[in-house]
Design an enzyme around this catalytic site. Sequence first.
Site, PDB file in Angstrom:
ATOM      1  N   LYS A 145      26.829  -4.195  -3.260  1.00  0.00           N
ATOM      2  CA  LYS A 145      28.092  -4.439  -3.241  1.00  0.00           C
ATOM      3  C   LYS A 145      28.835  -3.723  -2.216  1.00  0.00           C
ATOM      4  CE  LYS A 145      27.649  -3.209  -8.292  1.00  0.00           C
ATOM      5  NZ  LYS A 145      28.067  -2.123  -8.919  1.00  0.00           N
ATOM      6  N   HIS A 169       5.466   6.186  11.383  1.00  0.00           N
ATOM      7  CA  HIS A 169       4.939   5.921  10.092  1.00  0.00           C
ATOM      8  C   HIS A 169       3.900   7.442   9.860  1.00  0.00           C
ATOM      9  CE1 HIS A 169       3.925   4.312   6.227  1.00  0.00           C
ATOM     10  NE2 HIS A 169       3.178   3.013   6.681  1.00  0.00           N
ATOM     11  N   ARG A 212      11.486   3.824   3.120  1.00  0.00           N
ATOM     12  CA  ARG A 212      11.218   2.875   4.014  1.00  0.00           C
ATOM     13  C   ARG A 212      12.419   2.190   4.340  1.00  0.00           C
ATOM     14  NH1 ARG A 212       5.954  -0.905   4.501  1.00  0.00           N
ATOM     15  NH2 ARG A 212       5.087   1.150   5.077  1.00  0.00           N
ATOM     16  N   ARG A 238       0.868  -1.160  -0.036  1.00  0.00           N
ATOM     17  CA  ARG A 238      -0.058   0.071  -0.090  1.00  0.00           C
ATOM     18  C   ARG A 238       1.004   1.244  -0.076  1.00  0.00           C
ATOM     19  NH1 ARG A 238      -2.579  -4.145   1.762  1.00  0.00           N
ATOM     20  NH2 ARG A 238      -0.885  -4.130   2.921  1.00  0.00           N
ATOM     21  N   THR A 239       1.956   1.414   0.967  1.00  0.00           N
ATOM     22  CA  THR A 239       2.594   2.534   1.132  1.00  0.00           C
ATOM     23  C   THR A 239       3.468   2.752  -0.399  1.00  0.00           C
ATOM     24  OG1 THR A 239       2.814   2.151   3.247  1.00  0.00           O
ATOM     25  CG2 THR A 239       4.178   3.846   2.283  1.00  0.00           C
TER      26      THR A 239
HETATM   27  C1  NCD Z   1       2.178  -0.871   8.299  1.00  0.00           C
HETATM   28  C2  NCD Z   1       3.534  -0.726   8.121  1.00  0.00           C
HETATM   29  O1  NCD Z   1       4.309  -0.847   7.327  1.00  0.00           O
HETATM   30  O2  NCD Z   1       3.840  -0.253   9.333  1.00  0.00           O
HETATM   31  N1  NCD Z   1       1.625  -1.083   6.575  1.00  0.00           N
HETATM   32  C3  NCD Z   1       1.249  -0.042   6.064  1.00  0.00           C
HETATM   33  O3  NCD Z   1       2.469   0.695   5.659  1.00  0.00           O
HETATM   34  N2  NCD Z   1       0.133   0.084   5.680  1.00  0.00           N
HETATM   35  C4  NCD Z   1       1.382  -1.726   9.089  1.00  0.00           C
HETATM   36  C5  NCD Z   1       2.130  -3.182   9.277  1.00  0.00           C
HETATM   37  O4  NCD Z   1       3.072  -3.576   8.501  1.00  0.00           O
HETATM   38  O5  NCD Z   1       1.600  -3.958  10.053  1.00  0.00           O
END
Ligand code: NCD
Length: 329
Positions: free
Chosen positions: A103, A152, A124, A73-74
């Site tokens: 590397k 997040h 991320r 999703r993100t």
């Molecule tokens: C969340 C995350 O990555 O922290 N997912 C997301 O971004 N929707 C929640 C999760 O992974 O549980």
Amino acid sequence: MNQVITHPPGSLELISGDFKGKDILSLDQFSAADLYRVFALAREMKELVLASQPSQLLAGQLVALLFYEPSSRTFGSFAAAVKRLGGQTLDIQNPEVVSSVWKGESFEDTISVFGAYTQAIVLRHPLPGAAQRAAEVANVPVINAGDGNNEHPTQTLLDLFTIYEQFGRLDHLKGLLAGDPLNSRTLHSLIRGLALFEGNTVYLLSPEALRLTREDLLALRSRGIEIVEIHSEREIPTDCHFWYWTRIQKERLSSLDEYQQLAAASFQVTPALLAERANREMILMDPLPRVGTIDPAVDSDERAVYLRSQIRNGLYTRMALLALILGKA
Ligand code: NCD
């Protein structure tokens, strides 16, 4: 490593009404007014998308999506957000396998390289604090798309927008936050966001081993939000405005055994639990992925927003945020 990073005063740049060129690392940078600014623009973005209206707002902008951890999703919603606004993305998933990281290139060098190609980096990373480190190195804005078990912030933008659209306010609300308060970065940012508004109470439901650290509990309470820890479904107040369920963050635990034990002690939303403890107006949320959190039998319930508005709002709020940071709104 479980404790959320507390930023010393002054170490984070506040937004203070001006998003242009800023890094987005933590909910601690936002005021209530900053959130409302994102929501007002997100509403415009929603109209644009629903009308399938083409936009060139981000034409000429290239955004790096640098994802050191898996994401659906993100990653997908950031890519969609840039493209819906006429911009382009440079997509790097699993840089440890597909880039010079393999590397032995340092994190800092990778960030400098992608910062040199693009106008913003969405990052991320499995390590808490990675986004802040990237922001120190990069000469373009860095957006934290999840740093380990820390924060997040863009998930919280969409979560608060979803709650705001439902209730028309973000104050004097009661929320049930279940699952893994210790390791869920979504919860760490969400509690910070709810603490910006008056009179909010959250009930944290989890196995004992997954409670917030005592330091975090005290630090968050000191912001004025009421936090009540509960230990069984029977203690869920029936007047909650929202339930927010999170999975046990398996990847933050030390062994499969530990995960299995915690999973056995954890809580799940079922039609029976909803019938017993939820009211008609509440909404049921989950940042997803759903792993042991919500019985699919609940999906058709109109209060279940996790596969509906909560998902779509991720697109609208990220479109809004990108436009603001890139100085186009
Ligand atoms: C969340 C995350 O990555 O922290 N997912 C997301 O971004 N929707 C929640 C999760 O992974 O549980």
